[in-house]
Design a protein around this motif. Structure first.
Motif: not given
Length: 141
Positions: A66-67, A106
């Motif tokens: 994720v990210d 994020r």
């Protein structure tokens, strides 16, 4: 944003005293009812109960990208205000916490921009705490 009722979560720990030190001392959550092998915690208005399970070792089943970070799965945590997030991140740094993912922003500049951090409790349970710059973006796509 709609306020939801408190949730209840029970998590296994291998050492109840280590859990009490971490959840009460490091994280600063209020202690509720307890017995020799379990303790209720007030996690910002939600009830988390640590239950000692002899020989328990938390298992991170894997990670998901994720990210640009590898997010541990499973994990649990809360969405906090940015101010409360920064306060908690400071407490964890002061306590010498080893972060799985250091506190950072994020999805910067995108819908759902948020502060996030991941770390493990003494039993290896993964926790995530996050904060949205704009709380109305909690479920933004």
């Amino acid at each position: 944003m709609t306020t939801l009722p408190p949730f209840h979560l029970a998590i296994p720990v291998h050492d109840i005293e280590a859990a009490r030190q971490f959840y009460g001392g490091v994280l600063g959550f209020g202690r509720g009812r307890s017995d020799v092998r379990w303790t209720d915690w007030n996690v910002d208005g939600h009830q988390v109960v640590t239950h000692q399970v002899d020989g328990h070792t938390a298992h991170v089943a894997g990670t998901n990208p994720v990210d640009g970070h590898d997010v541990p799965v499973p994990h649990f945590g809360l969405v906090l205000s940015v101010e409360r997030f920064q306060e908690l991140a400071g407490q964890l740094r002061e306590a010498g916490t080893d972060f799985v993912i250091e506190p950072y922003v994020r999805f910067e500049g995108e819908p759902g921009e948020q502060w996030t951090m991941f770390f493990l409790d003494p039993s290896g349970n993964a926790l995530e705490f996050k904060a949205f710059r704009d709380p109305s973006q909690l479920f933004a796509v």
